[in-house]
Structures are given as C-alpha cells and as structure tokens.
Design a protein around this motif. Structure first.
Motif, PDB file in Angstrom:
ATOM      1  N   ASP A  78       0.883  -1.169   0.000  1.00 43.94           N
ATOM      2  CA  ASP A  78       0.000   0.000   0.000  1.00 43.94           C
ATOM      3  C   ASP A  78       0.918   1.216   0.000  1.00 43.94           C
ATOM      4  N   VAL A  79       1.211   1.730  -1.184  1.00 42.42           N
ATOM      5  CA  VAL A  79       2.266   2.749  -1.297  1.00 42.42           C
ATOM      6  C   VAL A  79       1.946   3.988  -0.467  1.00 42.42           C
ATOM      7  N   VAL A  80       0.683   4.391  -0.434  1.00 39.81           N
ATOM      8  CA  VAL A  80       0.348   5.630   0.285  1.00 39.81           C
ATOM      9  C   VAL A  80       0.571   5.441   1.788  1.00 39.81           C
ATOM     10  N   ALA A  81       0.093   4.309   2.314  1.00 36.11           N
ATOM     11  CA  ALA A  81       0.260   4.048   3.749  1.00 36.11           C
ATOM     12  C   ALA A  81       1.743   3.889   4.102  1.00 36.11           C
ATOM     13  N   GLY A  84       2.260   3.931 -11.463  1.00 38.54           N
ATOM     14  CA  GLY A  84       1.077   3.720 -10.624  1.00 38.54           C
ATOM     15  C   GLY A  84       1.304   4.197  -9.191  1.00 38.54           C
ATOM     16  N   HIS A  85       2.496   3.945  -8.647  1.00 35.81           N
ATOM     17  CA  HIS A  85       2.794   4.430  -7.290  1.00 35.81           C
ATOM     18  C   HIS A  85       2.765   5.957  -7.250  1.00 35.81           C
ATOM     19  N   ALA A  91      -2.701  11.314  -5.992  1.00 36.57           N
ATOM     20  CA  ALA A  91      -4.162  11.307  -5.849  1.00 36.57           C
ATOM     21  C   ALA A  91      -4.618  11.245  -4.391  1.00 36.57           C
ATOM     22  N   ASN A  92      -3.710  10.864  -3.504  1.00 41.04           N
ATOM     23  CA  ASN A  92      -4.112  10.680  -2.095  1.00 41.04           C
ATOM     24  C   ASN A  92      -3.250  11.510  -1.152  1.00 41.04           C
ATOM     25  N   ALA A 118      -3.059  19.875  -9.428  1.00 45.43           N
ATOM     26  CA  ALA A 118      -3.769  18.889  -8.596  1.00 45.43           C
ATOM     27  C   ALA A 118      -3.248  18.910  -7.157  1.00 45.43           C
ATOM     28  N   VAL A 119      -1.944  18.951  -6.996  1.00 34.74           N
ATOM     29  CA  VAL A 119      -1.415  18.869  -5.624  1.00 34.74           C
ATOM     30  C   VAL A 119      -1.608  20.185  -4.876  1.00 34.74           C
TER      31      VAL A 119
END
Ligand code: HH2
Length: 263
Positions: A140-143, A179-180, A186-187, A231-232
């Motif tokens: 889970d790259v974001v976590a 993708g990462h 996005a998160n 976006a960021v």
C-alpha cells in the motif's frame, strides 16, 4: 520552488548551469519568474546516477549559494544527502536542507540538521538512486510512504530538530512506478494530515511522458508537470519543486482565481 541543478548529468537540465555564472543567471531568472525558493543541487539523484565526492559537490554549490545569499532574498535550499555539504551551504547562506534520504544517509545527518537549525525536507525514497527503479514494490504505497515520513519526522524531532522546521515529501519517482506516483498524487491528503508542510516534485519526471502514450522527452513534459502542480496545490501542498517556474506560477494563479470566483 525552482530547481537549479549545478551538475553535468541531471536528467532534464544537466550540464546547462554548471559554471557559477550560468548557475547564478539561471537562479535569477527563476526568481524573476516568481520562485519563492531555489533548490540548489550539486549531485544528480536521477535513476542510475553515479555518486559525487563531498569536495566536488561543495565546490559546485557553495559559490552559487554564497552569491545568491548576497544578492537575493529568496529562500535558498540545498539539495544534498551529505551533512558536510549541508553545513557548507548553510554557512554560505542556505536556510533549508532538502535531503532525499530523509536524514538517513550518514550517521550524523540527524544531529547535523538539529545543530544547523535550518528547515529540513524529509523525502521518501525506496532504495538508492543507482538501483531504486529496479522493481519497486509496495503493498500500500500511500500508507507505507506516510508511515515512513511520520517515522522520520519523529526521529528528527527526537534528535532535536524543531517541529516547525520539518517538511515532508513523498519522493515522486524515487523507487516508484507510474502507478505508485499517481496513487501518491491522488491521495496527498494522507500526507498533509500528518500536520507538516508538504513539498512535492514531479516536474518533467519520466512517468509524465508515459501517461498519454507519446513517450514525451524530459523537455516535452510541461503539460503533465502543470497538471500535477495544479492537482497537488488543490490538495494542499505548500510548495511544488519545478523547473518551469513562470508557467507554474501562472497556472497556480489562474487556478486560485477561478476557485475564488466560485459562487
Ligand atoms: N527530485 C529530484 C531531486 N531532488 N528533492 C525533493 N525534495 N523532491 C523531489 O521530488 C526531488 C528532489 C530529481 O529531479 P532533478 O533535480 O531535476 O534531477 P536530478 O536529481 O537528476 O538532479
């Protein structure tokens, strides 16, 4: 934050600003274009880059930092993983240490940051530049990135770095697939929720050229770079690290004006 690479081999502007005069002129152009900070680097961290000696790195960056500190009021950041380079740059007038290893490179990185009392950018990187793009994997790259950065911020504070000096950066492109990178972008609220200012650098990075199927070269990724910056910024980052300052400032200003005009 405008990028100034005083290196022969950085991926998008390597070799263009290697001499102090050319570097200084470029820094002034970035400031005139609206940069609030200049990030000065003397060692490329692009995938596969070879390390540079401490003395060489200091010789590249210190004259530029010193000249800019005399002439400009802009925040000067030193992009290095070496404590000796950070010390030399801060002595010459830098007030921010941007470390892509999040103060893990040397045994005295944390203590040096605390002693210098400057702002520090703690960035996430999986592996090291030479090998980091081999086959990055996360559950889970974001976590995982958020957990890592939270841990590094705690370590920095434990070592004596003041909480209000710490910035976090997810390290777009550092040991991450397309993708990462997209998942992190996005998160971002998962990072801003940690309570530190967030810096993000996606400018001209290679994944941007692999999204629309055109395999765009580094100097042909402005559209993608602007899309990420917008976006960021909406997601609450405090700074974006970019090569194309004028275009980014304009895009952010228009986005902010549109947001303000909303009924
Ligand atoms: N990206 C690069 C270098 N330093 N520092 C932070 N905090 N965040 C980033 O995303 C980041 C960084 C890579 O880009 P660049 O400086 O243009 O190239 P190179 O490392 O080849 O000099």
């Amino acid at each position: 934050m405008g990028v100034l690479n005083v290196t022969p081999d950085s991926f998008s502007d390597g070799g263009r600003f290697l001499g102090p005069d050319a570097a200084l002129a470029q820094a002034k152009a970035l400031i005139a274009a609206g940069a609030d900070m200049i990030d000065i680097g003397g060692e490329s961290t692009r995938p596969g880059a070879e390390p540079v000696s401490e003395a060489e790195e200091i010789a590249r960056v210190v004259p530029v930092v010193a000249a800019l500190a005399r002439e400009a009021r802009t925040t000067l950041s030193i992009d290095t993983m070496k404590p000796a380079v950070a010390r030399a740059a801060v002595a010459a007038g830098a007030t921010m240490w941007n470390d892509v290893t999040a103060l893990r490179h040397a045994d005295d990185s944390l203590a040096t940051a605390a002693a210098l009392g400057c702002e520090v950018v703690l960035m996430h990187m999986r592996g090291e530049p030479r090998t980091m793009q081999a086959s990055p994997r996360y559950d889970d790259v974001v976590a995982e990135v958020a957990g890592f950065l939270e841990g590094r911020a705690a370590a920095a504070m434990q070592a004596g770095v003041a909480r209000d000096r710490i910035w976090l950066d997810p390290g777009i492109g550092f040991g991450k697939t397309k993708g990462h990178n997209l998942a992190l972008i996005a998160n971002l609220e998962r990072l801003t929720a940690l309570g530190f200012p967030v810096l993000l650098g996606a400018s001209r990075k290679s994944f941007l050229g692999r999204i629309d199927g055109t395999a765009a070269a580094a100097d042909d990724r402005l559209g993608g770079s602007l899309a990420v910056a917008l976006a960021v910024a909406r997601a609450g980052v405090r700074a974006v690290r970019v090569h194309d300052v004028r275009e980014t400032v304009q895009a952010l200003a228009v986005q902010a004006a549109v947001a303000q005009a909303k009924a």
